[in-house]
Structures are given as C-alpha cells and as structure tokens.
Design a protein around this motif. Structure first.
Motif, PDB file in Angstrom:
ATOM      1  N   LEU A 147     -64.357  75.216  83.450  1.00 21.41           N
ATOM      2  CA  LEU A 147     -63.027  75.498  82.908  1.00 21.41           C
ATOM      3  C   LEU A 147     -62.008  75.249  84.015  1.00 21.41           C
ATOM      4  N   ASP A 148     -60.972  74.492  83.711  1.00 23.54           N
ATOM      5  CA  ASP A 148     -59.860  74.255  84.638  1.00 23.54           C
ATOM      6  C   ASP A 148     -58.606  74.173  83.772  1.00 23.54           C
ATOM      7  N   ASN A 149     -57.874  75.286  83.670  1.00 20.53           N
ATOM      8  CA  ASN A 149     -56.818  75.402  82.680  1.00 20.53           C
ATOM      9  C   ASN A 149     -55.584  76.081  83.255  1.00 20.53           C
ATOM     10  N   LEU A 150     -54.429  75.478  83.022  1.00 21.14           N
ATOM     11  CA  LEU A 150     -53.169  76.171  83.248  1.00 21.14           C
ATOM     12  C   LEU A 150     -52.857  76.918  81.968  1.00 21.14           C
ATOM     13  N   THR A 151     -52.375  78.129  82.092  1.00 20.04           N
ATOM     14  CA  THR A 151     -52.061  78.930  80.926  1.00 20.04           C
ATOM     15  C   THR A 151     -50.810  79.755  81.197  1.00 20.04           C
ATOM     16  N   VAL A 152     -50.092  80.063  80.139  1.00 22.99           N
ATOM     17  CA  VAL A 152     -48.954  80.959  80.222  1.00 22.99           C
ATOM     18  C   VAL A 152     -49.277  82.169  79.358  1.00 22.99           C
ATOM     19  N   HIS A 153     -49.158  83.340  79.944  1.00 26.51           N
ATOM     20  CA  HIS A 153     -49.335  84.594  79.215  1.00 26.51           C
ATOM     21  C   HIS A 153     -47.946  85.201  79.045  1.00 26.51           C
ATOM     22  N   VAL A 154     -47.483  85.303  77.812  1.00 26.97           N
ATOM     23  CA  VAL A 154     -46.166  85.866  77.534  1.00 26.97           C
ATOM     24  C   VAL A 154     -46.357  87.313  77.084  1.00 26.97           C
TER      25      VAL A 154
END
Length: 181
Positions: A147-154
């Motif tokens: 897994l190699d993921n950019l994510t935004v948690h709002v």
C-alpha cells in the motif's frame, strides 16, 4: 518549519517519532488589496481573522492518542455520535457509527494478521469547524501486497470533540486491494 507526526503501526503497537504541529504560533494576516495587482487601492485594510485553533488542536490530539495506543484518551476526543466514513469495496469500508465502532475499526487496522502499516501526517489544515489531515500511508502484507497512498482525512468537530471523519484516498483501488488481500 513544519514538523510531522509519524505513526508506525505494527499489529497492535504504535509510536510517535516527532512532535506536534502546534509548536508554532498563529498570526493574524493583514493584506493590502493593493497587493492584488493594484485592485482597489484601499489603505489600512482590516486583518483577515483566523479560525479558532480548537478543531485543529483536537484533531492533532486524536492522531497523537492513536499513535500512542491511548484508547481511553482517544475515546474522550470523539463525540458520542461520531461517524467514520470509509470509502471503497474492501472489508473495512462503510460507515462506522459511535465511539465503539470507530475504536473497533482502528483496532482492526492495527491487529490484522500479517499487516504492517505506517501513517505519516504531512500537514493539518483547519477552519472554525473542520480540520483536514493530509497523510501518506504505506503498508505491507504477506504475499507482497503493498500500500502506498496519499489520503485526506476530513474531521468535523462539534463541542470540542470529533463528530465526523471522512477518508478520501488518492488511490482507492490500491487501498481496496491492500485490505481485501
């Protein structure tokens, strides 16, 4: 400078290897409208108000508590009616309602056999009611699923507690493949 919170999660352990984002001061910003290509050359503009740092500080405290494995402290930072929205087509996707359901989701992400996941907070952005956390998540599972993921948690904060969390993954197909393996 910007400091990052780095969480290394291996099965049921977690650690913080860097400090908080709130070691820097917030400043009122005064901008002259003449700065914008000479439009409306108004003297002495009013300062642009900045939001109360409360929601952002609350969210940073959530990540810190999670990284330290402080479940009771984490639960105290969540609103009783908290909702966690996890997108995708994998077993952990869906809406997780209530403190117990959110804590169970977090336990599942750290206790699955053969999973090693690392989350690095890149930046935290805040407003009067919300804070967004840009993260880089990497992980490995047996069988070389990576897994190699950019994510935004709002996060939406109400009454000083996180009331809603929405994950927005840049590589949703990769996230689904990782957790479905």
């Amino acid at each position: 400078g910007r400091s990052a919170v780095h969480c290394a999660i291996t099965r049921s352990t977690a650690s913080v290897t860097s400090a908080s984002y709130f070691d820097r001061k917030l400043f009122d910003i005064e901008l002259s409208t003449s700065y914008f290509l000479g439009m409306n050359n108004t003297p002495n503009p009013k300062p642009i108000p900045h939001p109360d740092p409360g929601p952002t500080a609350t969210v940073v405290a959530v990540y810190d508590a999670f990284a330290r494995g402080a479940a009771t402290e984490l639960a105290d930072l969540l609103h009783p009616d908290v909702e966690l929205h996890v997108p995708g087509q994998q077993p952990l996707a869906g809406v997780h309602r209530g403190i117990d359901a959110v804590l169970e989701f977090l336990r599942a992400t750290t206790t699955l056999a053969d999973v090693r996941e690392e989350l690095t907070v890149i930046d935290v952005l805040g407003s009067a009611e919300r804070a967004a956390v840009l993260c880089h998540v990497t992980g490995h599972r047996a069988g070389e699923v990576v897994l190699d993921n950019l994510t935004v948690h709002v996060h939406r904060v109400a009454d000083g507690r996180v009331a809603e969390i929405r994950f927005h993954n840049f590589d949703q197909m990769g996230v689904d493949a990782f957790w479905a393996a």
